[in-house]
Motif scaffolding. Structure first.
Motif: not given
Length: 450
Positions: A125-131
């Motif tokens: 999984s490659i996930m963002p910072w916003n949540f």
């Protein structure tokens, strides 16, 4: 180095060296071995651990919430709500995963025919910072309940959240290698996807990043799920309750300081009520108190990084140069960006064509139902949208014509663990959450017996 920087103060709070290529390979091998054992666990065992995870989140909610706000700057109250939402999702899948993955009996000419849902193995999984918690857990929770194991490459500005999430699973009693955080540079992602042990990849991020990940996954014939950007229409008809629409417009555009893929980003408003809507929205925006995101009285904080605020400023200025009118806001101070309203926004401007990932509200007029639908669909994105209308049946009719993964009528657009979430067009493909989400990373196997 991977640095954790407080966006409000600009202070560097932690710094980490990326792990080596050798360490990455070792973690992937460990994950593969963990899968051989984890896939054999019963749903009852997984359920117990997942409920433990929910308890861990809630019992240490303040600690997790502080870390989110420290690393990416959202209001502390919003960070707390994010943790609570994660806990609800853990409980949802703990209670429903077995039912979602039960064999389905099919009627054929054979003595017995059924469909089974089996785990596929190691998923990246490659996930963002916003949540930073929600985005990770909405993938990991159903994936683990299905019997898979997870590797996480988190956004580089939230390394402390990434490591804390790994510790969270261990504290809940999960085997320590079924969920592993990889503190790595983006340049390592391609080789991880190519590794034969890794069976699939999911990414929440930009169109550019998603396109690259999907192309690499496609090259190696691997499943991918993409949850990318959005430019959600917020359509207001003349018979809508304008006060309610404005209240929700503020929440949708400014929640998380506007840094949400499903935030309302194009306000398409009937020309009969556009002046009233604009004036009320302006008044709401100008009443908001800015300040330290840890302060309970703060209503609008900072964006996650200064470079993000600079990019938003460029999009706004270019739109104004092309004819958009600045109604309020428009000023930036480092990572702080004033809540901003633009009118006279048209196709061909960044404020219409691009995703504005911050607190800027473009307002676009329409005169007919057909024009509203045309404007809503005039986008390369198709993630979500909302319709504000007095005639609910008409709203349902219009919803069928909106090209997006979700449409909410007279209610705030948001993700819900009970409903599938994802987009169309350049907003990506595949679904997260609900029954559909847990089926993304399983082998759908047909079995026939005679």
């Amino acid at each position: 180095m991977i640095a954790s920087i407080n966006p409000y103060s600009g202070e560097k709070t932690k710094e980490y060296a990326p792990i080596s290529t050798k360490e990455i390979s070792e973690k992937i091998i460990i994950a593969d071995k963990a899968f051989l054992l984890w896939k054999k666990t019963s749903f009852e065992e997984r359920k117990k651990l997942m409920l433990n995870l929910a308890d861990e989140l809630l019992s240490h909610k303040e600690e997790h919430s502080k870390l989110i706000t420290l690393e990416m700057g959202k209001l502390f109250i919003e960070s707390s709500l994010e943790i609570e939402k994660c806990a609800r999702m853990c409980k949802y899948y703990a209670e429903n995963a077995e039912k979602f993955l039960a064999d389905e009996i099919m009627e054929t000419e054979a003595e017995k025919s059924y469909i089974s849902y089996e785990p596929i193995g190691v998923v990246l999984s490659i996930m963002p910072w916003n949540f930073p918690y929600w985005q990770v857990l909405r993938f990991a929770v159903p994936a683990l309940m299905a019997g898979n194991v997870c590797l996480l490459k988190h956004a580089s500005n939230v390394p402390q959240c990434a490591l804390m999430i790994e510790e969270l699973f261990i504290a809940a009693g999960f085997p320590p290698t079924v969920f592993q955080t990889l503190l790595i540079d983006a340049s390592e992602v391609e080789s991880i996807i190519a590794n034969p042990i890794v069976k699939a990849v999911t990414i929440t991020g930009s169109e550019k990043a998603g396109s690259h990940v999907a192309s690499v996954a496609g090259k190696h014939i691997k499943k991918s799920v993409l949850e990318l950007g959005g430019s959600d229409p917020f359509i207001v008809f003349d018979n809508a309750n304008i006060k309610v629409a404005v209240t929700n417009a503020v929440k949708s555009r400014l929640g998380n300081d506007g840094q949400s893929c499903i935030a309302a980003k194009r306000f398409i408003v009937s020309e009969k009520v556009i002046d009233e809507f604009t004036q009320q929205l302006k008044e709401k925006f100008q009443q908001l108190k800015k300040g330290n995101p840890f302060d309970k009285e703060t209503q609008i904080g900072v964006m996650a990084r200064e470079d993000l605020a600079i990019e938003l400023e460029k999009q706004m200025n270019k739109s104004i140069a092309l004819g958009a009118k600045l109604i309020c806001g428009g000023k930036r101070d480092k990572a702080f960006f004033e809540p901003t309203i633009l009118t006279n926004v048209k196709p061909g401007m960044p404020a219409f064509d691009e995703e504005l990932f911050g607190p800027v509200a473009p307002i676009i007029p329409f005169s007919t139902e057909e024009e509203a639908i045309e404007l809503a669909n005039n986008s390369s994105f198709g993630l979500g949208g909302s319709i504000w209308i007095g005639d609910k049946l008409m709203g349902i009719k219009i919803a069928k014509q909106i090209e997006s993964g979700s449409v909410y009528i007279n209610t705030l657009m948001k993700s819900d663990q009970r409903l599938p979430f994802g987009g169309t067009k350049k907003s990506g493909f595949g679904r997260e959450l609900g029954r559909h989400g847990i089926h993304e990373f399983v082998n759908v196997k047909s079995v026939m017996v005679n």
